[in-house]
Design a protein around this motif. Structure first.
Motif, PDB file in Angstrom:
ATOM      1  N   ASN A   1       0.736  -1.215  -0.010  1.00  0.00           N
ATOM      2  CA  ASN A   1      -0.155   0.044   0.089  1.00  0.00           C
ATOM      3  C   ASN A   1       0.839   1.323   0.066  1.00  0.00           C
ATOM      4  OD1 ASN A   1      -2.524  -1.394   0.021  1.00  0.00           O
ATOM      5  ND2 ASN A   1      -2.491  -1.774   2.146  1.00  0.00           N
ATOM      6  N   SER A   2       2.126   1.131  -0.359  1.00  0.00           N
ATOM      7  CA  SER A   2       3.195   2.173  -0.455  1.00  0.00           C
ATOM      8  C   SER A   2       4.161   1.931  -1.205  1.00  0.00           C
ATOM      9  CB  SER A   2       3.321   2.477   1.193  1.00  0.00           C
ATOM     10  OG  SER A   2       4.324   1.695   1.931  1.00  0.00           O
ATOM     11  N   PHE A   3       4.863   2.905  -1.615  1.00  0.00           N
ATOM     12  CA  PHE A   3       6.247   2.864  -2.132  1.00  0.00           C
ATOM     13  C   PHE A   3       7.232   3.979  -1.904  1.00  0.00           C
ATOM     14  CE2 PHE A   3       3.539   5.706  -4.741  1.00  0.00           C
ATOM     15  CZ  PHE A   3       4.200   6.703  -5.322  1.00  0.00           C
ATOM     16  N   GLN A   4       8.574   3.740  -2.177  1.00  0.00           N
ATOM     17  CA  GLN A   4       9.412   4.894  -2.084  1.00  0.00           C
ATOM     18  C   GLN A   4      10.378   5.243  -3.044  1.00  0.00           C
ATOM     19  OE1 GLN A   4      10.870   4.226   2.076  1.00  0.00           O
ATOM     20  NE2 GLN A   4      11.940   6.218   2.207  1.00  0.00           N
ATOM     21  N   ALA A   5      10.219   4.498  -4.226  1.00  0.00           N
ATOM     22  CA  ALA A   5      10.966   4.743  -5.265  1.00  0.00           C
ATOM     23  C   ALA A   5      10.145   4.680  -6.665  1.00  0.00           C
ATOM     24  CB  ALA A   5      12.212   3.932  -5.265  1.00  0.00           C
ATOM     25  N   GLN A   6      10.398   5.082  -7.588  1.00  0.00           N
ATOM     26  CA  GLN A   6       9.947   4.993  -8.964  1.00  0.00           C
ATOM     27  C   GLN A   6      10.798   4.875  -9.992  1.00  0.00           C
ATOM     28  OE1 GLN A   6       6.140   6.972  -9.632  1.00  0.00           O
ATOM     29  NE2 GLN A   6       6.543   7.666 -11.611  1.00  0.00           N
ATOM     30  N   THR A   7      10.832   4.274 -10.936  1.00  0.00           N
ATOM     31  CA  THR A   7      11.567   4.139 -12.300  1.00  0.00           C
ATOM     32  C   THR A   7      10.726   4.492 -13.398  1.00  0.00           C
ATOM     33  OG1 THR A   7      13.084   2.235 -11.133  1.00  0.00           O
ATOM     34  CG2 THR A   7      13.160   2.883 -13.719  1.00  0.00           C
ATOM     35  N   ASP A   8      11.265   5.381 -14.094  1.00  0.00           N
ATOM     36  CA  ASP A   8      10.492   5.808 -15.415  1.00  0.00           C
ATOM     37  C   ASP A   8      11.359   5.253 -16.758  1.00  0.00           C
ATOM     38  OD1 ASP A   8       7.840   7.064 -14.406  1.00  0.00           O
ATOM     39  OD2 ASP A   8       9.248   8.140 -13.377  1.00  0.00           O
ATOM     40  N   LEU A   9      10.853   4.807 -17.672  1.00  0.00           N
ATOM     41  CA  LEU A   9      11.380   4.622 -19.012  1.00  0.00           C
ATOM     42  C   LEU A   9      10.394   5.194 -20.114  1.00  0.00           C
ATOM     43  CD1 LEU A   9      12.821   0.733 -18.567  1.00  0.00           C
ATOM     44  CD2 LEU A   9      14.025   2.997 -18.330  1.00  0.00           C
ATOM     45  N   ASN A  10      11.029   6.140 -20.972  1.00  0.00           N
ATOM     46  CA  ASN A  10      10.192   6.658 -21.915  1.00  0.00           C
ATOM     47  C   ASN A  10      10.919   6.811 -23.260  1.00  0.00           C
ATOM     48  OD1 ASN A  10       7.711   7.759 -20.706  1.00  0.00           O
ATOM     49  ND2 ASN A  10       9.457   8.487 -19.275  1.00  0.00           N
ATOM     50  N   TYR A  11      10.223   6.675 -24.380  1.00  0.00           N
ATOM     51  CA  TYR A  11      10.783   6.541 -25.840  1.00  0.00           C
ATOM     52  C   TYR A  11       9.983   7.367 -26.692  1.00  0.00           C
ATOM     53  CZ  TYR A  11      12.494   5.227 -30.400  1.00  0.00           C
ATOM     54  OH  TYR A  11      12.825   5.175 -31.507  1.00  0.00           O
TER      55      TYR A  11
ATOM     56  N   TRP B   1      15.408   8.188 -25.961  1.00  0.00           N
ATOM     57  CA  TRP B   1      15.386   7.405 -24.886  1.00  0.00           C
ATOM     58  C   TRP B   1      15.761   7.969 -23.545  1.00  0.00           C
ATOM     59  CZ3 TRP B   1      13.391   2.565 -24.880  1.00  0.00           C
ATOM     60  CH2 TRP B   1      13.411   1.825 -26.180  1.00  0.00           C
ATOM     61  N   GLN B   2      14.781   8.056 -22.629  1.00  0.00           N
ATOM     62  CA  GLN B   2      14.866   8.544 -21.345  1.00  0.00           C
ATOM     63  C   GLN B   2      14.615   7.523 -20.017  1.00  0.00           C
ATOM     64  OE1 GLN B   2      12.388  11.918 -19.460  1.00  0.00           O
ATOM     65  NE2 GLN B   2      13.976  12.902 -20.310  1.00  0.00           N
ATOM     66  N   ALA B   3      15.511   7.738 -19.105  1.00  0.00           N
ATOM     67  CA  ALA B   3      15.483   6.745 -17.743  1.00  0.00           C
ATOM     68  C   ALA B   3      15.563   7.893 -16.731  1.00  0.00           C
ATOM     69  CB  ALA B   3      16.385   5.599 -17.870  1.00  0.00           C
ATOM     70  N   GLN B   4      14.472   7.587 -15.664  1.00  0.00           N
ATOM     71  CA  GLN B   4      14.733   8.670 -14.692  1.00  0.00           C
ATOM     72  C   GLN B   4      14.376   7.653 -13.373  1.00  0.00           C
ATOM     73  OE1 GLN B   4      11.197  11.123 -12.975  1.00  0.00           O
ATOM     74  NE2 GLN B   4      12.761  12.639 -13.797  1.00  0.00           N
ATOM     75  N   GLN B   5      14.945   8.046 -12.209  1.00  0.00           N
ATOM     76  CA  GLN B   5      14.976   7.245 -11.192  1.00  0.00           C
ATOM     77  C   GLN B   5      14.822   8.323  -9.938  1.00  0.00           C
ATOM     78  OE1 GLN B   5      15.175   3.643 -10.402  1.00  0.00           O
ATOM     79  NE2 GLN B   5      13.962   4.644  -8.591  1.00  0.00           N
ATOM     80  N   ARG B   6      13.566   8.396  -9.312  1.00  0.00           N
ATOM     81  CA  ARG B   6      13.160   9.125  -8.283  1.00  0.00           C
ATOM     82  C   ARG B   6      13.350   8.234  -7.190  1.00  0.00           C
ATOM     83  NH1 ARG B   6      11.186  13.929  -8.190  1.00  0.00           N
ATOM     84  NH2 ARG B   6      11.201  14.285 -10.331  1.00  0.00           N
ATOM     85  N   PHE B   7      13.601   8.965  -5.841  1.00  0.00           N
ATOM     86  CA  PHE B   7      13.459   8.281  -4.363  1.00  0.00           C
ATOM     87  C   PHE B   7      12.960   9.229  -3.672  1.00  0.00           C
ATOM     88  CE2 PHE B   7      15.284   7.878  -0.306  1.00  0.00           C
ATOM     89  CZ  PHE B   7      15.068   6.505  -0.045  1.00  0.00           C
TER      90      PHE B   7
ATOM     91  N   GLN C   1       5.215   9.394 -28.340  1.00  0.00           N
ATOM     92  CA  GLN C   1       5.945   9.021 -27.232  1.00  0.00           C
ATOM     93  C   GLN C   1       5.163   7.720 -26.491  1.00  0.00           C
ATOM     94  OE1 GLN C   1       4.791   9.794 -23.591  1.00  0.00           O
ATOM     95  NE2 GLN C   1       6.117   8.326 -22.727  1.00  0.00           N
ATOM     96  N   ILE C   2       6.128   6.491 -25.849  1.00  0.00           N
ATOM     97  CA  ILE C   2       5.569   5.814 -25.008  1.00  0.00           C
ATOM     98  C   ILE C   2       6.569   5.456 -23.830  1.00  0.00           C
ATOM     99  CG2 ILE C   2       4.337   4.521 -26.883  1.00  0.00           C
ATOM    100  CD1 ILE C   2       6.892   2.758 -27.185  1.00  0.00           C
ATOM    101  N   GLY C   3       5.732   4.857 -22.820  1.00  0.00           N
ATOM    102  CA  GLY C   3       6.620   4.593 -21.677  1.00  0.00           C
ATOM    103  C   GLY C   3       6.006   3.889 -20.648  1.00  0.00           C
ATOM    104  N   ALA C   4       6.823   3.658 -19.558  1.00  0.00           N
ATOM    105  CA  ALA C   4       6.363   2.777 -18.468  1.00  0.00           C
ATOM    106  C   ALA C   4       6.764   3.286 -17.131  1.00  0.00           C
ATOM    107  CB  ALA C   4       6.656   1.494 -18.765  1.00  0.00           C
ATOM    108  N   SER C   5       6.325   3.121 -15.990  1.00  0.00           N
ATOM    109  CA  SER C   5       6.722   3.338 -14.505  1.00  0.00           C
ATOM    110  C   SER C   5       6.510   2.260 -13.796  1.00  0.00           C
ATOM    111  CB  SER C   5       5.886   4.671 -14.165  1.00  0.00           C
ATOM    112  OG  SER C   5       6.191   5.963 -14.818  1.00  0.00           O
ATOM    113  N   TYR C   6       7.583   2.031 -12.936  1.00  0.00           N
ATOM    114  CA  TYR C   6       7.456   0.960 -12.001  1.00  0.00           C
ATOM    115  C   TYR C   6       7.990   1.505 -10.455  1.00  0.00           C
ATOM    116  CZ  TYR C   6       8.203  -3.332  -9.556  1.00  0.00           C
ATOM    117  OH  TYR C   6       8.232  -4.672  -8.614  1.00  0.00           O
ATOM    118  N   ARG C   7       6.828   1.142  -9.646  1.00  0.00           N
ATOM    119  CA  ARG C   7       7.144   1.711  -8.197  1.00  0.00           C
ATOM    120  C   ARG C   7       7.482   0.651  -7.140  1.00  0.00           C
ATOM    121  NH1 ARG C   7       1.913   5.640  -7.726  1.00  0.00           N
ATOM    122  NH2 ARG C   7       3.096   7.664  -8.744  1.00  0.00           N
TER     123      ARG C   7
END
Length: 264
Positions: free
Chosen positions: A20-30, A43-49, A257-263
């Protein structure tokens, strides 16, 4: 033993989904666009904490959970750009680091982002100082310190805002807008957007941006239609299609643009 291993593997996979919670998120976009005889691909990759866990409980859209809970974060982004011109591929990389500061104990907001381009003197530092007028409405003053390839530096100024409207039906609308002056001309860049959230998981939105000497004039402009869908509480897919109109060079092109996010 095999049964125990399968059970353990399933628990590792399922834990982020059920959490029910998260503390990090990874985004990949093209993204890609053809401008005249030039093909641009990125291509773009982002890591958020996040400095504290972000809850996904409640009725707030999953994409807006951190905003509504005012969770501070740090982020790093890598962008790989490819330019295909006359059959020759040119590559370059850009990097950015930054973060946002906000807290539920007060209404103040601050953000900083530093972006650099490989093999270039160019960089851009963006500072945002803001205030939550309401719990779901943020207004910021924006300062941009830029350096071009020749080493010339300049300051540009702007403002931006974001408001999340609760429709009291389980749906929400996020409204954004802002402007930025251009130091080397009398032109100003504007942008507005709106995203409709169908409950917590799915949103569909539109955005429009333009550059003009006056608010209601347009020199170069463009628009996009976009969507974001959390197929799982911790996994989102997104896509957008936009049109770019460059009046000064008489170009009208489509960008994708297409992309995905994983938490986690």
């Amino acid at each position: 033993m095999k049964s125990m291993m399968l059970t353990a593997l399933f628990s590792v996979i399922a834990t982020p989904v059920m959490a029910n919670s998260f503390q990090a998120q990874t985004d990949l976009n093209y993204g890609w666009v053809d401008i005249g005889n030039v093909d641009l691909n990125a291509w773009q990759a982002q890591q958020r904490f996040f400095l504290a866990p972000v809850s996904t409980a409640g009725a707030v859209p999953l994409a807006e959970a951190a905003f509504m809970q005012r969770q501070s974060s740090l982020a790093a982004t890598f962008t790989r750009l490819t330019v295909d011109a006359a059959g020759q591929d040119l590559h370059n990389n850009a990097w950015s680091i930054g973060g946002e500061y906000m807290d539920r104990s007060h209404n103040y907001y601050a953000a900083l982002d530093l972006e650099f381009v490989n093999n270039s003197k160019e960089y851009e530092a963006t500072t945002k100082l803001g205030y939550f007028v309401q719990k779901d409405w943020l207004v910021t003053a924006d300062i941009y310190h830029i350096k071009d390839e020749s080493g010339r530096t300049a300051l540009e100024y702007g403002a931006s805002t974001k408001k999340l409207l609760d429709l009291n039906t389980g749906d929400f609308i996020a409204i954004t807008g802002g402007f930025r002056n251009q130091d080397d001309s009398t032109l100003t860049a504007y942008h507005v957007g709106a995203d409709y959230y169908f409950g917590k998981n799915l949103s569909v939105g539109v955005g429009y941006h333009w550059v003009s000497a006056g608010v209601f004039q347009t020199d170069n402009d463009g628009f996009e239609v976009r969507s974001n869908w959390y197929v799982l509480p911790n996994l989102a897919l997104n896509a957008s299609v936009g049109r770019v109109f460059l009046d000064d060079v008489n170009l009208d092109e489509t960008a994708y643009q297409i992309g995905a996010s994983y938490r986690f």
